[in-house]
Scaffold this active site. Sequence first.
Site, PDB file in Angstrom:
ATOM      1  N   SER A 141      94.768  24.072  26.626  1.00 39.17           N
ATOM      2  CA  SER A 141      94.288  23.156  27.840  1.00 39.17           C
ATOM      3  C   SER A 141      94.946  21.770  28.043  1.00 39.17           C
ATOM      4  CB  SER A 141      92.963  23.122  27.594  1.00 39.17           C
ATOM      5  OG  SER A 141      92.554  22.193  28.709  1.00 39.17           O
ATOM      6  N   GLY A 171      95.656  24.052  33.252  1.00 39.62           N
ATOM      7  CA  GLY A 171      95.083  22.916  33.798  1.00 39.62           C
ATOM      8  C   GLY A 171      96.169  22.252  34.631  1.00 39.62           C
ATOM      9  N   HIS A 198     101.410  27.561  32.308  1.00 42.33           N
ATOM     10  CA  HIS A 198     101.362  27.304  33.806  1.00 42.33           C
ATOM     11  C   HIS A 198     102.471  26.230  34.247  1.00 42.33           C
ATOM     12  CE1 HIS A 198      97.673  29.481  32.884  1.00 42.33           C
ATOM     13  NE2 HIS A 198      97.309  29.350  34.328  1.00 42.33           N
ATOM     14  N   GLU A 201     103.326  25.127  39.756  1.00 45.62           N
ATOM     15  CA  GLU A 201     102.302  25.338  40.637  1.00 45.62           C
ATOM     16  C   GLU A 201     101.924  24.376  41.491  1.00 45.62           C
ATOM     17  OE1 GLU A 201      97.739  26.895  40.152  1.00 45.62           O
ATOM     18  OE2 GLU A 201      98.473  26.187  38.525  1.00 45.62           O
ATOM     19  N   HIS A 222     102.773  31.092  37.806  1.00 42.04           N
ATOM     20  CA  HIS A 222     102.914  30.575  38.957  1.00 42.04           C
ATOM     21  C   HIS A 222     104.516  30.320  39.246  1.00 42.04           C
ATOM     22  CE1 HIS A 222      98.686  30.301  39.710  1.00 42.04           C
ATOM     23  NE2 HIS A 222      98.722  29.710  38.369  1.00 42.04           N
ATOM     24  N   ASP A 280      95.267  35.513  38.956  1.00 40.96           N
ATOM     25  CA  ASP A 280      94.825  34.177  38.524  1.00 40.96           C
ATOM     26  C   ASP A 280      93.182  34.403  38.082  1.00 40.96           C
ATOM     27  OD1 ASP A 280      94.980  31.809  37.440  1.00 40.96           O
ATOM     28  OD2 ASP A 280      95.507  30.788  39.450  1.00 40.96           O
TER      29      ASP A 280
END
Length: 346
Positions: A141, A171, A198, A201, A222, A280
């Site tokens: 995170s 996040g 991630h 995005e 993504h 997702d």
Amino acid sequence: MDKRDFYSLLKAVPKAEIHLHQEAVPERKIINKLYKKCSGREMTEVELNNLFSYSDLEGFLQSFMSVQRMFTEEKDLRFIIDALDSYVHANNIVYAETFFAPTSLLKKGFDFTYSINILTAGFKKIKEKRGCTIKTIVDVSRSFGVENAQHNLDLVLHEKNPEIIGIGLGGSETFGPARDFASVFDNAKKAGLHTVVHAGETEDSWSMKDAINLLHAERIGHGTSAAYDEDFIKELAQRQLPLEVCPTSNIFTKKYVKELKDHPVKQLFDKGVFITINTDDPSFFKVSLIDEYWNIYKLMGFSLENIRTIIKNGFRASFISQEEKDAYCAKVDEAWNAWFESHPKA
């Protein structure tokens, strides 16, 4: 091919999903059960609709954390197992790599070991019942800073649970750039864990480049903004580094794409980028894995053979042995060919 035949075909073919947040699989009725357990009353229809209403990534993240707050004890994680069981069965998913985000739960006193044991015991039951293998990637995170991310990694390393295969960075890219977490991911790689990030995005290609070059990302979650950097498209195609594309999710976050028909995933695929398709957060975005395959077939110009390739890519991009990848891909072809043999007019 019409929608009915397409869904019949896709239900018959075994699939993998490798970008799936566990806490975002439970449907509304399960979330309502959770809410009633922690609050003593059911959510109203208005409250449910508000929970699932957001106009950008930050709004979605707030809703996601609102659902996490409904988990009040480790045993509540069994709701996730119930939801996953239904979800993998409905979509004929035989292999999944799912994200588990423990930070909010740990902050309210959850025991990491107990939580993981509940989840992995549930995964074992799903395997016995459905034949679906589920592995976990712990999301360290961005949202809580580098020190917290390292703490989550330390818990993973101490656990030594074979069902945890890696760490991920989820996040907000904007408020938690990948480069800040380089030391954490260095430590994870040294320990032999897989690493996914991630990126791309809500930020431009620099975010993905940092994820790859500084965090050793083996896959990018993504990756939408890659479509706007021609040199980076060529690099991705050459390296065959998989993108975990989640079309409907990208529409909800509204950064680069506002309508499914305008999603650049076909452009990336045609230029040789390694594409996988995922949901997702299926309950948050009201979409299943088969729905997403229909979306890219119906709205984005993917052929049926393209679809078969991308289904195989889900296995090829996963963190399993080459022998397992080959076996899964062979089952895809077997099921695909068998369906068409039994539907000669399709």
